[in-house]
Structures are given as structure tokens and as C-alpha cells.
Motif scaffolding. Structure first.
Motif, mmCIF file in Angstrom:
data_model
loop_
_atom_site.group_PDB
_atom_site.id
_atom_site.type_symbol
_atom_site.label_atom_id
_atom_site.label_comp_id
_atom_site.label_asym_id
_atom_site.label_seq_id
_atom_site.Cartn_x
_atom_site.Cartn_y
_atom_site.Cartn_z
ATOM 1 N N SER A 13 0.807 -1.167 -0.074
ATOM 2 C CA SER A 13 -0.056 0.257 -0.086
ATOM 3 C C SER A 13 0.908 1.141 -0.048
ATOM 4 O O SER A 13 2.021 1.176 0.161
ATOM 5 N N PHE A 14 0.397 2.322 -0.477
ATOM 6 C CA PHE A 14 1.036 3.652 -0.292
ATOM 7 C C PHE A 14 0.029 4.414 0.539
ATOM 8 O O PHE A 14 -1.363 4.455 0.229
ATOM 9 N N PRO A 15 0.652 5.357 1.293
ATOM 10 C CA PRO A 15 -0.379 6.299 2.020
ATOM 11 C C PRO A 15 -1.340 6.960 1.315
ATOM 12 O O PRO A 15 -2.477 7.087 1.782
ATOM 13 N N GLU A 19 -4.417 0.525 -0.360
ATOM 14 C CA GLU A 19 -4.007 -0.957 -0.811
ATOM 15 C C GLU A 19 -3.973 -1.040 -2.362
ATOM 16 O O GLU A 19 -5.001 -0.930 -3.118
ATOM 17 N N VAL A 20 -2.804 -1.177 -2.708
ATOM 18 C CA VAL A 20 -2.575 -1.299 -4.338
ATOM 19 C C VAL A 20 -2.355 -2.748 -4.715
ATOM 20 O O VAL A 20 -2.673 -3.251 -5.677
ATOM 21 N N LEU A 21 -1.809 -3.599 -3.918
ATOM 22 C CA LEU A 21 -1.640 -5.151 -4.103
ATOM 23 C C LEU A 21 -2.388 -5.690 -2.985
ATOM 24 O O LEU A 21 -2.066 -5.687 -1.651
ATOM 25 N N GLY A 38 -3.657 -5.875 -17.231
ATOM 26 C CA GLY A 38 -4.837 -5.366 -16.313
ATOM 27 C C GLY A 38 -4.932 -3.849 -16.702
ATOM 28 O O GLY A 38 -4.077 -3.154 -17.000
ATOM 29 N N PRO A 39 -6.125 -3.167 -16.093
ATOM 30 C CA PRO A 39 -6.297 -1.791 -16.245
ATOM 31 C C PRO A 39 -5.261 -0.934 -15.841
ATOM 32 O O PRO A 39 -4.571 -1.328 -14.851
ATOM 33 N N SER A 40 -5.098 0.316 -16.372
ATOM 34 C CA SER A 40 -4.248 1.221 -15.634
ATOM 35 C C SER A 40 -4.492 1.631 -14.141
ATOM 36 O O SER A 40 -5.632 1.601 -13.827
ATOM 37 N N GLY A 41 -3.541 1.526 -13.304
ATOM 38 C CA GLY A 41 -3.449 1.792 -12.002
ATOM 39 C C GLY A 41 -4.091 0.319 -11.319
ATOM 40 O O GLY A 41 -4.238 0.414 -9.780
ATOM 41 N N GLY A 43 -1.875 -1.930 -10.595
ATOM 42 C CA GLY A 43 -0.769 -2.376 -9.455
ATOM 43 C C GLY A 43 0.252 -3.051 -10.320
ATOM 44 O O GLY A 43 1.259 -3.668 -9.796
ATOM 45 N N LYS A 44 0.336 -2.957 -11.748
ATOM 46 C CA LYS A 44 1.460 -3.830 -12.425
ATOM 47 C C LYS A 44 2.597 -3.339 -12.230
ATOM 48 O O LYS A 44 3.489 -4.315 -11.760
ATOM 49 N N SER A 45 2.922 -1.903 -12.426
ATOM 50 C CA SER A 45 4.147 -1.599 -11.981
ATOM 51 C C SER A 45 4.606 -1.641 -10.714
ATOM 52 O O SER A 45 5.771 -1.990 -10.310
ATOM 53 N N THR A 46 3.680 -1.432 -9.752
ATOM 54 C CA THR A 46 4.112 -1.815 -8.166
ATOM 55 C C THR A 46 4.525 -3.003 -8.133
ATOM 56 O O THR A 46 5.486 -3.488 -7.470
ATOM 57 N N LEU A 47 3.950 -4.280 -8.717
ATOM 58 C CA LEU A 47 4.149 -5.544 -8.517
ATOM 59 C C LEU A 47 5.684 -5.734 -9.131
ATOM 60 O O LEU A 47 6.320 -6.201 -8.411
ATOM 61 N N ASP A 163 8.397 -3.942 -18.057
ATOM 62 C CA ASP A 163 7.118 -3.023 -17.813
ATOM 63 C C ASP A 163 6.869 -2.180 -19.162
ATOM 64 O O ASP A 163 7.346 -1.454 -19.668
ATOM 65 N N GLU A 164 5.847 -3.053 -19.882
ATOM 66 C CA GLU A 164 5.374 -2.388 -21.122
ATOM 67 C C GLU A 164 6.551 -2.130 -22.011
ATOM 68 O O GLU A 164 6.565 -1.041 -22.763
ATOM 69 N N PRO A 165 7.305 -3.263 -22.214
ATOM 70 C CA PRO A 165 8.384 -3.292 -23.184
ATOM 71 C C PRO A 165 8.207 -3.064 -24.820
ATOM 72 O O PRO A 165 8.952 -2.492 -25.650
ATOM 73 N N THR A 196 1.964 -5.996 -20.208
ATOM 74 C CA THR A 196 1.419 -5.452 -21.405
ATOM 75 C C THR A 196 0.177 -5.088 -21.422
ATOM 76 O O THR A 196 -0.682 -5.551 -20.466
ATOM 77 N N HIS A 197 -0.413 -4.376 -22.504
ATOM 78 C CA HIS A 197 -1.745 -3.866 -22.616
ATOM 79 C C HIS A 197 -2.330 -4.689 -23.516
ATOM 80 O O HIS A 197 -3.602 -4.722 -24.167
ATOM 81 N N ASP A 198 -1.526 -5.363 -24.519
ATOM 82 C CA ASP A 198 -1.629 -5.953 -25.761
ATOM 83 C C ASP A 198 -2.207 -7.607 -25.652
ATOM 84 O O ASP A 198 -1.373 -8.392 -25.322
HETATM 85 N N1 LIG Z 1 5.207 5.782 -5.302
HETATM 86 C C1 LIG Z 1 3.888 5.793 -5.331
HETATM 87 N N2 LIG Z 1 3.409 6.584 -4.355
HETATM 88 C C2 LIG Z 1 2.113 6.648 -4.118
HETATM 89 N N3 LIG Z 1 1.316 6.076 -5.073
HETATM 90 C C3 LIG Z 1 1.681 5.060 -5.744
HETATM 91 C C4 LIG Z 1 2.937 4.853 -6.000
HETATM 92 N N4 LIG Z 1 3.144 4.142 -7.304
HETATM 93 C C5 LIG Z 1 2.137 3.812 -7.533
HETATM 94 N N5 LIG Z 1 1.124 4.489 -6.736
HETATM 95 C C6 LIG Z 1 -0.215 4.338 -6.937
HETATM 96 O O1 LIG Z 1 -0.555 2.864 -6.836
HETATM 97 C C7 LIG Z 1 -1.541 2.250 -7.796
HETATM 98 C C8 LIG Z 1 -1.079 1.513 -8.805
HETATM 99 O O2 LIG Z 1 0.083 1.857 -9.997
HETATM 100 P P1 LIG Z 1 0.873 1.338 -11.008
HETATM 101 O O3 LIG Z 1 1.790 2.030 -11.100
HETATM 102 O O4 LIG Z 1 1.105 0.014 -10.003
HETATM 103 O O5 LIG Z 1 -0.487 1.007 -11.912
HETATM 104 P P2 LIG Z 1 -0.124 0.142 -13.303
HETATM 105 O O6 LIG Z 1 -1.022 -1.021 -13.225
HETATM 106 O O7 LIG Z 1 1.395 -0.216 -13.544
HETATM 107 O O8 LIG Z 1 -0.670 1.238 -14.232
HETATM 108 P P3 LIG Z 1 -0.254 1.965 -15.722
HETATM 109 O O9 LIG Z 1 -0.984 0.727 -16.672
HETATM 110 O O10 LIG Z 1 -0.997 2.967 -15.830
HETATM 111 O O11 LIG Z 1 1.127 1.751 -15.792
HETATM 112 C C9 LIG Z 1 -1.969 3.566 -8.420
HETATM 113 O O12 LIG Z 1 -3.526 4.130 -7.957
HETATM 114 C C10 LIG Z 1 -0.807 4.643 -8.394
HETATM 115 O O13 LIG Z 1 -1.430 6.112 -8.287
#
Ligand SMILES: Nc1ncnc2c1ncn2[C@@H]1O[C@H](COP(=O)(O)OP(=O)(O)OP(=O)(O)O)[C@@H](O)[C@H]1O
Ligand SMILES: [Mg+2]
Length: 226
Positions: A13-15, A19-21, A38-41, A43-47, A163-165, A196-198
Motif C-alpha cells: 500500500s501507499f499512504p 492498498e495497491v496489491l 490489467g487496467p491502468s492503476g 498495480g502492475k508496475s508496483t508488482l 514493464d510495457e516493453p 502489457t496492454h496487448d
Molecule cells: N510511489 C507511489 N506513491 C504513491 N502511490 C503510488 C506510487 N506508485 C504507484 N502508486 C499508486 O498505486 C496504484 C497502482 O499504480 P501502478 O503504477 O502499479 O499501476 P499500473 O497498473 O502500472 O498502471 P499503468 O498501466 O497506468 O502503468 C495507482 O493508484 C498509483 O497512483
């Protein structure tokens, strides 16, 4: 069972975002390509950042080659990461003062195993053989992305996180780059996690995970005969 990557009940989670994952678990054998959709936001990049040990999950565990990252000292983790993990970030960071060839060779030099031959081979495979002496500022977005891919592969990582190469590539180049990832993963027994989004590219992976709102909705094995 030997896994290149194992993830157990990962939560983060981020403050500002909450909860992101919310409990992600899966395991990848060497040579397996996993596509994350998965849709934008969602949690893919966070993962991906957690999988690479760039950020520590709130709870849960990550294992590279059956060895946990949990409790590892920062130095030891960095050394393992440099040797075992290749990264392609969503915003591909190239060093602007180095040429294409130097950018790609750099990770192998950091690991004290400089491999300009492999760098050249990879640059040919991504179609940048004519740009090896160029500086990143003179490259198009897609060329930068392909350079970042070659750089991530130069150390022959056992785990590649991408990440989306193919995000800035046209159809033909996207297919070519994705096919290269799958081919090298199978040939060199590297586990690959590729965001990927594809859908059509994802179907070329061995497995697909669909993330929604930080949860795994579905894991599909693309090679299972229906
Ligand atoms: N460093 C951070 N600090 C606070 N919130 C964050 C941080 N990184 C990501 N988030 C939040 O966590 C959620 C997931 O973000 P993430 O970047 O993992 O999404 P994503 O699936 O990769 O989206 P996209 O397809 O747009 O790249 C979003 O709501 C984002 O705003
Ligand atoms: Mg992202």
C-alpha cells in the motif's frame, strides 16, 4: 520444485493510494514467460518493482531461485539483482552521455563480466545495428525502448522484469521484440514477467495473469489445449 521466481501473498500500500496489491501469489519455472494484463492503476508496475526488490512489500514474500529476499541486506540484494535480474522500466532510462553500445554493455561491466559481443548480438536482434554509436537523444521512442531491452538482457539474467516493453513500438516491432523475449527466455531458461496492454502479444506468453484493483483475477496457461 525449482522456481526462478515465487511470490507468496504479496500485499502493498501507499499512504496516498491505499492498498495497491491485495494478496498476489504465483510461481514461475525457469524459461517461463508470464504476461501481466490489467487496467491502468491496477498495480502492475508496483508488482514489478516489488518483484525486483526495488521496494519492500508490506507483507508477503518474494523468492528468486528459491531464496527469499526477505531480510536480505541491501548490499547483498543489490549484488544479486545486478547479476540475476534484468529490468526494463516503463519509462526507459538510458544514460544520455553513453552511446547505444555503451548503454547496453554497461550492466555486464558493473557485474565485472563485460560482454560487448553479446551487446552487439542483442542490438542486431532488436534492429539497432546501425545505431550502435548513436547517443540516446538522437533515438526515437521506440528505438530507446529497444535499446533498453537489449541492455536488460546483456547479463543473461535468470529473471527479466519488463514493464510495457513494446508500449512505444509499431505492430511489426512489437511482435518482433516480444518474440525475441519469448525465444531468449526459452533458450536461456530465463523467467520473464512482462507487463502489457496487448492481448494478442500476451497470448504468445506461456502464462497470463490478469490483475484488477491489486488482485489476481485469473491465471491462464496459454499452452493448455482447450
Ligand atoms: N510511489 C507511489 N506513491 C504513491 N502511490 C503510488 C506510487 N506508485 C504507484 N502508486 C499508486 O498505486 C496504484 C497502482 O499504480 P501502478 O503504477 O502499479 O499501476 P499500473 O497498473 O502500472 O498502471 P499503468 O498501466 O497506468 O502503468 C495507482 O493508484 C498509483 O497512483
Ligand atoms: Mg505501470
Amino acid at each position: 520444485m525449482s522456481f526462478a521466481l515465487e511470490v507468496r501473498d504479496l500485499r502493498h500500500s501507499f499512504p496516498s493510494a491505499g492498498e495497491v496489491l491485495r494478496g498476489v501469489s504465483f510461481a514461475l519455472e525457469p524459461g517461463c514467460v508470464l504476461a501481466v494484463l490489467g487496467p491502468s492503476g491496477s498495480g502492475k508496475s508496483t508488482l514489478l518493482h516489488l518483484l525486483g526488490g526495488l521496494e519492500t512489500p508490506k507483507t508477503g514474500e518474494i523468492l528468486w531461485a528459491n531464496k527469499s529476499l526477505h531480510g536480505a541486506k541491501q548490499d547483498a540484494l543489490s549484488a544479486r539483482r545486478a547479476k540475476e535480474v534484468g529490468f526494463i522500466f516503463q519509462h526507459h532510462y538510458l544514460l544520455e552521455d553513453l552511446t547505444v553500445q555503451e548503454n547496453v554493455t554497461l550492466p555486464s561491466m558493473i557485474c565485472q563480466n563485460p560482454n560487448p559481443t553479446r551487446a552487439t548480438m542483442l542490438l542486431e536482434r532488436v534492429g539497432l545495428q546501425d545505431r550502435i554509436g548513436a547517443y540516446p537523444r538522437t533515438l526515437s521512442g521506440g528505438e530507446r525502448q529497444r535499446c533498453a531491452l537489449a541492455r536488460a538482457l546483456v547479463t543473461k539474467p535468470s529473471l527479466l522484469l519488463a514493464d510495457e516493453p513494446t508500449g512505444s513500438l509499431d505492430r511489426a516491432n512489437a511482435e518482433r521484440v516480444f518474440a525475441l523475449l519469448v525465444e531468449l527466455a526459452h533458450l536461456e531458461q530465463a523467467a520473464v514477467v512482462v507487463v502489457t496492454h496487448d492481448e494478442s502479444l500476451a497470448s504468445k506468453a506461456d502464462r497470463i495473469i490478469r490483475l484488477e484493483d491489486g488482485e489476481v483475477q485469473q491465471i491462464e496457461d496459454t499452452k493448455v489445449q482447450g
